[in-house]
Every structure is written in structure tokens, then in C-alpha cells.
Design an enzyme around this catalytic site. Structure first.
Site, mmCIF file in Angstrom:
data_model
loop_
_atom_site.group_PDB
_atom_site.id
_atom_site.type_symbol
_atom_site.label_atom_id
_atom_site.label_comp_id
_atom_site.label_asym_id
_atom_site.label_seq_id
_atom_site.Cartn_x
_atom_site.Cartn_y
_atom_site.Cartn_z
ATOM 1 N N GLU A 138 0.202 -1.148 -0.499
ATOM 2 C CA GLU A 138 0.093 -0.166 0.101
ATOM 3 C C GLU A 138 0.111 1.309 -0.114
ATOM 4 O OE1 GLU A 138 -3.739 -2.200 1.999
ATOM 5 O OE2 GLU A 138 -2.631 -0.920 3.103
ATOM 6 N N GLU A 237 -5.754 -7.873 -1.790
ATOM 7 C CA GLU A 237 -7.072 -7.341 -0.852
ATOM 8 C C GLU A 237 -7.946 -7.638 -0.696
ATOM 9 O OE1 GLU A 237 -5.251 -5.003 2.796
ATOM 10 O OE2 GLU A 237 -3.013 -6.265 2.337
#
Length: 990
Positions: A138, A237
Site C-alpha cells: 500500500e 486484498e
């Protein structure tokens, strides 16, 4: 297709249980598992990497190989993951460098080299299960003062560290949204496969039925075509639960937020976008044991996942996900099908229905949902779809189909099942398999829906074209060379034999009444009657290199588990594995009641008479015909003896002796750092009072400030920070000045206390006890929030300068040179009992005071209680060997006094492992699952409890119980105890 779920082995510190979880994931029809490693647990001291015992990954790799699951390795260095520091070790707080920038690379080098070396040996190219590597995580947002973002030099630098250490499998990214960062071909640092995450409903578990307008991401396909058209569409995810904060609404609500309805609508929306790699976060959450969590969450990391923290699989979304994964597993044409643009009213007679068609070479997939995706009411509709026999209006034998509220379906046309063409099916496909003599096809729908399937093959048409083997109410019509079957879905299955080559099972699932979408159902038992959920597809082991991994040529057993009750069809529990040896089928699985096991596909793989075994025991079988056989598997209820905890022989010792004048603190580290390298906050005290500056990164911190009074001191002011839900207590000598019991919002606080009259030349000691709730994550690059200090930020003693107070500090004994190398660098904090090692098995408690936690302590302070008990969970039933899986939890009862919630917090230690932080005044967690392997199910257990009373009147535990959460007869392998070295007097303990 890679269908994966997230599982962090470090959140289940019993390596012999990893296979149990992995087999439950494999049983879903998954092909892979994604896992993080936590840098903070592996390099607790800079330069000293240790991945041994419960932290070693080799056993995880072996378990994945045995289960037949490929692995997606996600070792960071940054992982986020709701762990302390986002995975960054605490010693980084002392480094004058901005995290996740090029200057940070020298600090990651040792960790990456070591962890990459371990992963490299497990790559598929070396015969291991690792197929992809995601470095960083991320890396998608930066603070305004970061001028260069994304920084390609940093990102490429981390990638090169992994390549230099032997990683050769493809790299994949996890952008924090579909931003297109570092997609292939975009420049330095580009990954091989671009991926991003998606959490469309966010993390508000307090409103689990709230599906806001426009939260269904319908632009995934177009964004993928813009950002990374040359790679498979990947979401590394995708939401499969949610984290819950201190004071939250519990993970049961998070499970409801992302329940089977969420699964049907949101996951099928991903399939409509043509996803080829999907990883569900989390599929099993586990536990933030031993202080490893971040301050935004409590001990449990259940996450509302399909597999609960105690490893049970009773949540309906587990079974719903199983339907999806198995369908995609047997639909190879989905991999090359191209999604069309979605338009309301396309291929359907209602603008209230939205359909996305995915067009393959022969097969088309129609993903159907409500145009208003959160519509809770059913809608009737008809399809008009192109097929190999021309355009057809469907259904042909009834008036309409039904799309239930908050539902989504996948219809197919020209779908091949082993050489037999399904012209169309409105019922969804669970699975199919071609065997020697016949093909077995499983279709399902929701009870009371009408469905239709058309089998296209001239050799099946005619007078004897089909036979109803089970059930009734199936209409059939021959139209040309196609047989059309139409039926109303019931809770009991129907079975059709088409010609001699095809057996079709028509199964049902139950959709709750509309009211159940918004509130708890009045009859939860209704939710258990899901016939389709009873079925399992078990891959049969093959020779290497395929072994247990799923391939296009994998042979499977299809089996059903159900309870022998005439009125209802209820799900059995779990089937794990299937093997065939000569004339025998061996199944392993778990049951919680006497169960019927029926093999409906695969029995004809064996020549001659067939024997069936379940968990190694022969099943008395009866042949049903058409390749089916089954029999009863009896459940033998064990006789359990679970101790009543409050009645045990508890021993007590004061765990805050530091406030007494007789206590000698000379061995404590002196707070003498005149400055701090911490870039998140400059010190405002003469010496740093940040815990991490002295090597204390987890658990409780204690400070002792000494000063000689002049008699003019009237007040003492202190500013502290410990992370969300922390507490702090301040004592002057042996008296409590006051405390802050914490709440679900504050990470820091200011306190001012009036002092008693002090005499000139009086020696005074201020003692501060602070609960470090974990280090912040570092999601925003440049924020360095992981460096937010834990400790005393500022203080003032009225009439005196700050330098009048001389400070000492302690946390866990040894700090970064932590004493317990088995349980890792974060399991212990700075409480007196922890520093002595009294939380470990067999402490020297014989001469301690006899006192129970329910008696508690009658003053502000910290008490430490310890006891032991034996467990003897049966391993047989009247001499017949049986393995039981019986998850257990320690459950606290919330304490009040005169109607006011008591301000206290307790830490639970089980055989030396800290497995619970209970905060009575904040919550929400009251039940703390502790797995077998930490609990010794066949011997002695040592339990310890710290009780920190923050109120002057003290505190008592209202009640504490050890309860079972399931009783299962299991095919799981035996559990080996996690290493649990016992108490030994610690040299230098103070």
C-alpha cells in the site's frame, strides 16, 4: 485462476495447527494463500534476525505443500496489517530517517536479505509453494512534505534487495486503491503484475446492515484496462471482514457486515470485472497475542473472517465462498472470457436488473444483480440471451426468474461439462466432474426460486432421455435436440439422470426473509438448512510435481455431509481430504453430530467393490446406485472436565512494589538521553522519556522520577502518550495522585494533580505506569506515525524547573536484549511480575498469598495472580482412539460497582504466552480464544493474570471462565505443544 485467502502464521503461534487452517482453506476450493511476515517480530534488535521456533516459516511452507496451496509471500518491509508499527520494529524510532524513502533502504537490508533467503528456498522453482512475491504494501499515499512521490528509487531499491537475495518468482503489488502505481511498463520499480486492494464497505461494524449508495465498485474493469491491460486483473486484498477498534461493536458485527449477502453481491461484482487473481483479507484472522497488535485494535484479530479466531467454520459465508471458488475452479473458459460493459436492462426485461456478460470462445457468463445494488426486495425478471441455437427467452417453461434482495447470480450459456453442453442454466453451478462412466453436475438456487437448465445433446432426447432419481416437481420438455428441465427449489435436493452419462443434482440454499438483512432473524435455525452448503469437492493426491496442488487434470471426489434428520436438511461440518488406495476411499473431516457421508462422485474410480473410511475408521456403507455410496459416521460425545477457574488455588503477589519506599530502583536504566532522534516529535523535556529511545517497544512502561522537595511544590502536570485506549496512573511515593483509565478515542492526555504538603528536603518519588498499546502504523509515507512516542511527552512541577526531577525508566527486562527468545521480542512488558518471569510456567508462588482474582485488590495498583490446572481432553471413546478438536476461550464478566463500570485492565498469560488484554471500562472483547498447543490439552497449564486497578478503591474480576466453543470429532493431525520454557530465576531482574 488464483483464488486466495489471507492467513498470517504469526497470529497463530502453534505451527502444528497451521495445516488445520490451511486444509479448511483448501476445502473452500482455493488454490493459494497469501501471508505476511512481521519484521518487528523477527528483528527485535537491529542486526539480530531470528526466525526460529514458532516464528520459523519452514513448517508453514511444508503445511501449504501438504494442503496443496500455493503461497503469495508478502514480507514487507512495511505490511500495515493492524500490527504494531505496521511491521516496523520499534528501534526504528531512534533512526533519524524518514520511513519508506531511499535513505531508509540501509535499514531494510538485513531484514530483506534474511527473510528473502528463507522465502527463496521455498519458491516454486525450487520445488516449494511460493509463486508470487509482494514487496512493500500500500505504497500509495504521502504527506504534503514529501516532494517526490511515488519515489521510484525507493520502490525499485526494495525490489532489488529481494532480487539480490534470490527471489526470482514474479512480483505483484498491492496499491491501496486502483491508482495504477508501478504497473508494468510504467518505469523504474515496476512490478510484474499490478494489483490493488478493495474495501467497499469500509470498517464501520456498528452498522452491519448499512450498504451505502454507490459503494459497489463498478469501474474495476475500465480502470484495469487503463492501468494494466497486459496483466491479469488482480486484487491482492479484497474485503472479507473488517477490523474493529477498542470500544467497538465486536467482530460478530464485522462478520455480519461482510456476511453471505455481501459475498454474493460484492464478490460476483469482481468476477463480472474479469478478475483472475483474488485474495480475500482475511480468510482467517487469528490473535494479536503478545502485544503484537497496533493501538487501533484489541487482542482478537478475528476480523469477522470466514474462519473464526477459534478456527471454527460456522459462519455461512464460509460455505457461500466455497460455492464461488469451486465454480470458478471448474470453469476454465472464465479465464479467457471478456467482460462487456454493464448496462441496466441488457439481456433482461427489467431496468431494475443489471447484467454483465463475459464472453468466452463458446461459453458466456451472465452476472446478474440489482441495478440498485443494495435493494433489499426481490425482483422478477426474464432473460433474452444469445446461444449456439439462437436467441432464447428464459425461462421457457415458467413465467419468470427471481432475484432476491441483496443477491447476485451467475447464469451461463453453452457451458461444457465433460463434453456435454449445457445450453443454458439459470441455476448456479457449484461444480462438475467427469468420471469413467458418468459426469456429475451440481446446480443450486435459493429455496422457492424457479430455475431452468437446458441440456443440449441429441443422444439424450427421446422417450427414455432422463429419469428422476430423487425428489419430485421437475418439469421437462424436449425442444429439438435439447431437454429443458424446470423446477422450484426446495430444501430437499432433486436428482436427475440424463441418459446414461449425466447426473444432475438440483440443490437449494436458503435466503433469509428480507427482515433478516436488517436485523437478527427470529429463527436462526432456518439459516442452517442450506443443502448446497453440505457438499465438498476434495482433490485426490497425485504424484509430484502436482501432488496436492490443483491442476486442470486433478481428479476429485465429490461428497456430501448431512445430519440424519427427516424434517430438515442441515449441513455437516467439514471434509478435509480424500485419497484412493486400490479399492478404498479414505476421507478425513470433522463432525459435531452423527452424520451421513455420501460419495456422489468418484466411487467409480475404483474397480470392484468399494470400501469407505472416515478418519481411518471403516464406514458401514450402502450402495445407492449410479456411482453413489454412503453411510453413517457416528459421533461419540466426549466426557469433558473443564475446571472452574475461580475455584482454583490462586496465589497473589503485588506487581507494583515500585511505589514503596523499600523498593530499590538502582538497577533501572537511567533516562539520560539529552536528545532524541525521533522525527515524529521533538522532546520537550531535559532528557528523552520515550520508551523506544531506551529499547522498550511493547507492553507497560514504568517511570520513576526522584526529586527533593523545597516545600513550594503545589501541583504536578504530566502529558503522556500510549496509543488509543491506553491508561496511565501517577503515584507520589505510595499514594495515588490520579489516573486516566483510557477511552476509545484518546491516544494521549494531559493530567494535573494537586500535591499534598511537602516538607523541605523531603525525598519524593513520582511513579508513572503507562500502558503502551502498540506503535502506530505508517500508512501515509512521510508521516512517520510509527514513531509517535510512547511515554512521557512533557511534565512540570510547580515552582521548580524540569531538571529538578531525575528519571529512571523500564519496560521489559533487557529491552531489545529480551530474555524470552522463545516467545519473541514483544510478549513481555515492564510489569514487575513480567520482569521477574513470574508469568512463565511454574513460578515460585508456593509462599505467595492465597487470593483469587475475584477478590482482587482494595487499592489502586497492580496485582498479579497465578494458578495451574490439568486438562485431560479424551483421546478415545471407551478405548476406541478418537481425536477431538475442542476450541476453548477464557471469558471475563464485565465488572461494575454501584452501577458504574470499574476502571481496570487485566492481562492474561497462558503457559507464558500473553493471550489477552481485557479492558473492563472500554471493551468490547470479553472472550479470549486460546488454541490447543498454547493450552496443554493433556497435562498441566499455568495461568497468570495481571490486574491493574486504576481507581482508589481497587478492582476485582467479576468472573472468569474457561469455556468450550465447539466439540468436534476431527481428522486434523495431532497438535504439538508450542515451546513453553518454564520460569527460571532471571539474572539481573529488578
Amino acid at each position: 485462476m488464483i483464488y486466495s485467502g489471507e492467513f498470517h502464521p504469526f497470529r497463530l503461534p502453534v505451527p502444528s495447527l497451521w495445516l488445520d487452517v490451511l486444509q479448511k482453506i483448501k476445502a473452500l476450493g482455493f488454490s493459494a494463500v497469501s501471508f505476511y511476515t512481521d519484521w518487528a517480530l523477527l528483528e527485535g534488535k537491529q542486526g539480530e534476525f531470528a526466525a526460529e521456533g514458532i516464528f520459523a516459516l519452514e513448517a508453514f511452507f511444508a503445511a501449504a505443500t501438504e494442503a496443496g496451496l500455493y503461497l503469495i509471500a508478502r514480507p514487507g518491509p512495511y505490511i500495515n496489517a493492524e500490527v504494531s508499527g505496521g511491521g516496523f520494529p520499534g528501534w526504528l524510532q531512534r533512526k533519524k530517517v524518514v520511513m519508506r524513502t531511499p535513505d531508509f533502504l540501509p535499514y531494510t537490508e538485513n531484514y530483506v536479505r534474511c527473510i528473502a533467503g528463507i522465502i527463496a528456498r521455498a519458491q516454486i522453482t525450487s520445488g516449494g509453494p511460493v509463486i508470487l512475491l509482494q514487496f512493500e504494501n500500500e505504497y500509495s499515499q504521502a504527506s504534503p512534505d514529501i516532494q517526490k512521490f511515488p519515489d521510484r528509487i525507493y520502490f525499485a531499491g526494495v525490489k532489488q534487495q529481494y532480487r539480490d537475495a534470490g527471489i526470482i518468482v514474479p512480483t505483484i503489488s498491492n496499491d491501496a486503491g486502483p491508482f495504477g502505481l508501478f504497473a508494468p511498463g510504467t518505469g523504474l520499480g515496476s512490478v510484474d503484475i499490478y494489483g490493488h486492494d478493495g474495501y467497499p464497505l469500509g470498517f464501520d461494524c456498528s452498522n452491519p446492515s448499512n450498504w451505502p449508495q454507490n459503494n459497489l465498485p463498478t469501474n474495476y474493469k475500465s480502470l484495469h484496462q487503463q492501468q494494466s491491460p497486459t496483466t491479469p486483473f488482480a486484487i491482492l486484498e479484497f474485503q472479507a471482514g473488517a477490523f474493529d477498534p477498542w470500544g467497538g461493536s465486536t467482530f460478530n458485527n464485522c462478520a455480519q457486515l461482510t456476511n453471505e449477502y455481501f459475498t454474493r453481491v460484492f464478490y460476483k461484482n469482481n468476477y463480472a470485472a474479469g478478475i483472475k487473481i483474488i485474495n480475500l483479507y482475511m480468510i482467517y484472522g487469528g490473535t494479536n497475542w503478545g502485544n503484537l497488535g497496533h493501538p487501533g485494535g484489541y487482542t482478537s484479530y478475528d476480523y469477522g473472517a470466514a474462519i473464526a479466531e477459534d478456527r471454527t467454520i460456522s459462519r455461512l459465508k464460509y460455505s457461500e465462498i466455497k460455492l464461488h471458488a469451486n465454480f470458478l475452479k471448474v470453469s476454465p473458459e472464465y479465464l479467457t472470457a471478456v467482460p462487456e460493459d454493464t448496462r441496466n436492462g441488457s439481456y433482461v426485461d427489467s431496468d431494475a436488473i443489471s447484467i454483465t456478460r463475459l464472453v468466452g470462445e463458446l461459453t458466456s457468463f451472465y452476472v446478474v444483480r440489482h441495478a440498485m445494488y443494495n435493494n433489499p426486495k426481490p425482483i422478477r425478471y426474464r432473460l433474452k440471451v444469445p446461444t449456439s441455437l439462437g436467441e432464447i427467452n428464459v425461462p421457457q417453461l415458467s413465467t419468470a426468474l427471481i432475484l432476491d434482495g441483496r443477491d447476485s447470480k451467475i447464469h451461463v450459456t453453452d457451458y461444457d461439462v465433460g463434453g456435454i453442453s449445457i445450453l443454458y442454466s439459470t441455476a448456479e453451478i457449484f461444480t462438475w466432474k467427469k468420471y469413467r462412466q458418468r459426469t456429475v453436475l451440481l446446480l443450486y438456487g435459493i429455496v422457492n426460486e424457479t430455475h431452468e437448465v437446458a441440456v443440449k445433446n441429441a443422444r439424450f432426447t427421446g422417450q427414455q432421455s432422463h429419469e428422476i432419481l430423487e425428489g419430485h416437481g421437475v418439469k421437462s420438455v424436449t425442444l429439438g435436440d435439447t431437454i429443458v428441465f424446470n423446477w422450484s427449489v426446495t430444501m430437499k435436493r432433486k436428482i436427475i439422470k440424463v441418459g446414461n452419462e449425466l447426473i444432475v443434482y438440483l440443490l437449494g440454499t436458503v435466503s433469509s426473509p428480507t427482515s433478516c438483512v436488517h436485523q437478527q432473524c427470529s429463527n436462526p435455525a432456518i439459516l442452517d438448512r442450506n443443502d448446497a452448503y453440505n457438499y465438498w469437492v476434495l482433490d485426490i493426491s497425485a504424484s509430484p510435481p502436482s501432488s496436492n496442488f490443483t491442476t486442470l487434470s486433478t481428479t476429485s471426489i465429490i461428497a456430501c455431509m448431512s445430519l440424519p434428520q427427516a424434517q430438515f436438511i442441515q449441513p455437516g461440518y467439514l471434509l478435509r481430504t480424500a485419497t484412493i488406495d486400490w479399492n478404498s476411499i479414505y476421507l478425513t473431516g470433522d463432525i459435531n453430530e452423527t452424520t451421513i457421508v455420501e460419495v456422489i462422485g468418484g466411487a467409480d474410480l475404483i474397480w470392484g467393490s468399494t470400501r469407505l473410511y472416515f478418519n481411518g475408521r471403516a464406514v458401514s456403507i450402502h450402495s445407492i446406485g449410479d456411482g453413489r455410496l454412503g453411510g453413517f459416521v457416528p459421533f461419540f460425545s466426549p466426557k469433558l472436565s473443564i475446571p472452574t477457574l475461580v475455584n482454583l488455588d490462586w496465589r497473589y503477589i503485588n506487581s507494583l512494589p515500585e511505589v514503596h519506599s523499600s523498593y530499590n530502583s538502582s538497577a533501572w536504566p537511567t533516562a539520560n538521553h539529552a536528545y532524541s532522534n525521533n522525527t515524529a516529535r521533538q522532546t520537550t523535556t531535559p532528557v528523552s522519556l520515550y520508551g523506544s529511545d531506551y529499547g522498550f517497544h511493547a507492553g507497560n512502561l514504568l517511570f520513576k522520577g526522584h526529586f527533593m522537595a523545597t516545600g513550594i511544590e503545589k501541583t504536578f502536570h504530566i502529558e503522556t502518550e500510549g496509543g488509543t485506549a491506553y491508561a496511565v496512573a501517577v503515584f507520589l511515593d505510595e499514594s495515588l495522585l490520579g489516573s486516566f483509565p483510557g477511552n476509545s478515542a484518546q491516544a494521549a492526555t494531559n493530567l494535573t494533580f494537586f500535591l499534598p504538603r511537602l516538607e523541605p528536603a523531603q525525598n519524593c518519588t513520582i511513579t508513572v505506569v503507562l500502558d503502551n498499546m502498540g506503535l502506530e502504523e505508517d500508512f501515509i509515507v512521510g508521516s512517520d506515525t510509527n514513531k509517535r512516542p510512547r511515554g512521557i511527552l512533557n511534565y512540570s512541577l510547580s515552582g521548580r524547573g524540569q531538571s529538578a526531577v531525575r528519571w529512571k525508566i523500564t519496560g521489559n527486562l533487557g529491552g531489545e536484549d529480551y530474555r524470552d527468545r522463545t516467545r519473541g521480542p514483544m510478549n513481555e512488558g515492564g510489569l514487575y511480575a513480567e520482569r521477574q518471569g513470574y508469568h512463565l510456567p511454574n513460578p515460585p508462588s508456593a509462599n505467595w498469598t492465597a487470593r483469587r482474582p475475584t477478590q482482587g485488590i482494595d487499592h489502586a495498583g497492580i496485582g498479579f495472580f497465578t494458578t495451574s490446572f490439568d486438562l485431560n481432553i479424551p483421546t478415545d471413546w471407551y478405548g476406541m482412539p478418537i481425536t477431538y478438536d475442542i476450541p476453548m476461550s477464557f471469558v471475563f464478566t464485565n465488572s461494575t460497582s454501584d452501577g458504574i463500570t470499574s476502571n481496570y485492565r487485566a492481562q492474561l498469560y497462558v503457559n507464558g504466552y500473553q493471550f489477552g488484554k481485557y479492558v473492563n471500562n472500554i471493551g468490547p472483547q470479553t472472550a479470549f480464544p486460546v488454541p490447543e498447543g498454547i493450552l496443554n490439552y493433556h497435562g498441566k497449564n499455568y495461568i497468570a493474570l495481571s490486574l491493574w486497578a486504576l481507581d482508589p478503591g481497587g478492582a476485582q474480576i467479576a468472573n472468569m471462565e474457561l469455556v468450550t466453543t465447539a466439540v468436534l470429532q476431527t481428522g486434523r493431525k495431532a497438535v504439538t505443544l508450542a515451546p513453553m520454557p518454564a520460569y527460571k530465576e532471571r539474572e539481573g531482574a529488578y
